[in-house]
Enzyme design. Structure first.
Site, PDB file in Angstrom:
ATOM      1  N   ARG A  50      10.121 -18.319  35.099  1.00 47.96           N
ATOM      2  CA  ARG A  50      10.138 -17.931  33.710  1.00 47.96           C
ATOM      3  C   ARG A  50      11.526 -18.527  33.307  1.00 47.96           C
ATOM      4  O   ARG A  50      11.311 -18.797  32.013  1.00 47.96           O
ATOM      5  CB  ARG A  50      10.514 -16.434  33.659  1.00 47.96           C
ATOM      6  CG  ARG A  50      10.738 -15.602  32.564  1.00 47.96           C
ATOM      7  CD  ARG A  50      10.780 -14.341  32.511  1.00 47.96           C
ATOM      8  NE  ARG A  50      12.155 -13.598  33.296  1.00 47.96           N
ATOM      9  CZ  ARG A  50      12.365 -12.337  33.586  1.00 47.96           C
ATOM     10  NH1 ARG A  50      11.366 -11.383  33.192  1.00 47.96           N
ATOM     11  NH2 ARG A  50      13.409 -11.992  34.171  1.00 47.96           N
ATOM     12  N   LYS A 149      14.176 -15.640  27.646  1.00 43.02           N
ATOM     13  CA  LYS A 149      15.409 -14.992  28.075  1.00 43.02           C
ATOM     14  C   LYS A 149      16.727 -15.898  27.755  1.00 43.02           C
ATOM     15  O   LYS A 149      17.191 -16.649  28.822  1.00 43.02           O
ATOM     16  CB  LYS A 149      15.340 -14.574  29.717  1.00 43.02           C
ATOM     17  CG  LYS A 149      16.083 -13.748  30.058  1.00 43.02           C
ATOM     18  CD  LYS A 149      15.639 -13.258  31.321  1.00 43.02           C
ATOM     19  CE  LYS A 149      16.747 -12.410  31.965  1.00 43.02           C
ATOM     20  NZ  LYS A 149      17.173 -10.995  31.544  1.00 43.02           N
ATOM     21  N   GLU A 182      11.387  -2.056  23.659  1.00 40.20           N
ATOM     22  CA  GLU A 182      11.984  -1.995  25.044  1.00 40.20           C
ATOM     23  C   GLU A 182      13.483  -1.480  24.990  1.00 40.20           C
ATOM     24  O   GLU A 182      14.002  -1.103  23.937  1.00 40.20           O
ATOM     25  CB  GLU A 182      12.089  -3.321  25.732  1.00 40.20           C
ATOM     26  CG  GLU A 182      12.939  -4.339  24.914  1.00 40.20           C
ATOM     27  CD  GLU A 182      13.034  -5.825  25.420  1.00 40.20           C
ATOM     28  OE1 GLU A 182      12.709  -6.097  26.815  1.00 40.20           O
ATOM     29  OE2 GLU A 182      13.397  -6.664  24.858  1.00 40.20           O
TER      30      GLU A 182
HETATM   31  N1  PMP Z   1      14.310  -6.536  28.648  1.00 42.12           N
HETATM   32  C1  PMP Z   1      15.354  -7.242  28.696  1.00 42.12           C
HETATM   33  C2  PMP Z   1      15.892  -7.317  27.481  1.00 42.12           C
HETATM   34  C3  PMP Z   1      15.903  -7.611  29.953  1.00 42.12           C
HETATM   35  O1  PMP Z   1      17.172  -8.328  29.577  1.00 42.12           O
HETATM   36  C4  PMP Z   1      15.325  -7.418  31.103  1.00 42.12           C
HETATM   37  C5  PMP Z   1      16.064  -7.930  32.179  1.00 42.12           C
HETATM   38  N2  PMP Z   1      17.356  -7.194  32.823  1.00 42.12           N
HETATM   39  C6  PMP Z   1      14.066  -6.753  31.096  1.00 42.12           C
HETATM   40  C7  PMP Z   1      13.551  -6.421  29.995  1.00 42.12           C
HETATM   41  C8  PMP Z   1      13.547  -6.572  32.424  1.00 42.12           C
HETATM   42  O2  PMP Z   1      13.143  -7.602  33.166  1.00 42.12           O
HETATM   43  P1  PMP Z   1      13.271  -7.913  34.400  1.00 42.12           P
HETATM   44  O3  PMP Z   1      12.257  -6.874  35.363  1.00 42.12           O
HETATM   45  O4  PMP Z   1      12.419  -9.375  34.714  1.00 42.12           O
HETATM   46  O5  PMP Z   1      14.368  -7.926  35.094  1.00 42.12           O
END
Ligand code: PMP
Length: 283
Positions: A50, A149, A182
């Site tokens: 990722r 990200k 989210e």
């Molecule tokens: N959404 C956002 C905006 C994030 O920054 C994150 C990571 N903390 C997540 C969702 C969750 O992703 P992951 O399970 O890959 O940590």
């Protein structure tokens, strides 16, 4: 705390980068958050892939291979001596001129920080948390794809401040169409009639690795998962709700915008998935 900085592993106090790094000047870069459980790095390949996908999407060429990035992460974890912890790999555009154009940045900076994390007190996992919907909307995917990200987290930071000012530890972000996207640093799931629902990627969520893991665990437990368009009404009338993220793991939500969710306690599907997740990370 140990830090890998462009090929050298240092104590955090000795790790410094230039004030002209475009990661600092413009948030021009990408990052990851990864957990170490029982001495093992959780989903290392998925996180590194990722990271490279985020970099590719912003036209940033990471100067080492995926295999070398994995090795750098593992070496830094080993130097930290931590059996349980948190890893923050970062790749910035590197040092350049004061102007925005990254053409002046010759070499990306690679930083890997290994430390510990505790986002929520233990009690929150047993009792659940209260969240609110937030005024700051998610940046539309037409402007910045939420799957990237990037170091540009101001949108989420503002939303997080709003959540805190409303007396909550997390909050739900809507997209500009008013659909659920989210939380500020977590994905969101609801349970309705025994099945899981989570916002579809086009609603504006990061493609969370914990979310993917939960979907796989749900499948193995014969719990149906559907990605769909969700409104605040869907959240308010859900039987259960929980959030997922690398730092938060799975955290139950028992109140949203003042409405009690289900019985007001972490529900049975949420509890089954929390147990399945804990068993899975211990493997
Ligand atoms: N959404 C956002 C905006 C994030 O920054 C994150 C990571 N903390 C997540 C969702 C969750 O992703 P992951 O399970 O890959 O940590």
């Amino acid at each position: 705390m140990k830090v890998y900085l462009n090929g050298t592993i240092l104590d955090a106090a000795d790790a410094a980068i230039s004030v002209l790094d475009h990661g600092l000047l413009y948030g021009d870069g990408v990052f990851e958050g990864i957990r170490i459980y029982g001495g093992k790095v959780f989903k290392l390949r998925e996180h590194v892939e990722r990271l490279f996908a985020s970099a590719k999407a912003i036209m940033l060429t990471i100067p080492i291979s995926i295999a070398d990035m994995e090795k750098a992460i593992l070496d830094t974890v080993a130097a930290s001596g931590l059996a349980d912890g948190y890893i923050r790999p970062i790749v910035t555009r590197g040092t350049g001129c004061l102007g925005i154009d990254p053409v002046s940045c010759e070499k990306p900076s690679i930083i890997i920080i290994v430390g510990t994390i505790q986002l929520y007190p233990e009690e929150c996992y047993r009792k659940g948390i209260e969240i609110v919907s937030l005024p700051t909307r998610r940046v539309p995917s037409e402007c910045l794809d939420p799957r990237i990200k990037s170091l540009n987290y101001l949108n989420n930071v503002l939303a997080k401040i709003e959540a805190r000012q409303a007396g909550c530890k997390e909050g739900v972000m809507l997209n500009t169409a008013g659909q659920v996207a989210e939380c500020t640093a977590d994905n969101i799931f609801i349970v309705k009639h025994g099945a899981l629902l989570t916002p579809a990627p086009q609603c504006g969520a990061l493609d969370g690795i914990t979310m993917r893991t939960v979907c796989e665990l749900a499948e193995s437990l014969s719990i149906r998962v559907t990605a769909s368009v969700l409104s605040r009404y869907d959240l308010y009338t859900a039987d259960e709700c929980f959030l997922t993220g690398t730092g938060a793991e799975l955290i139950p939500v028992t109140k949203i915008d003042g409405r009690t969710i289900g019985s007001g306690e972490p529900g049975p599907v949420t509890q089954r998935l929390i147990k399945a997740f804990h068993d899975y990370v211990k493997q």
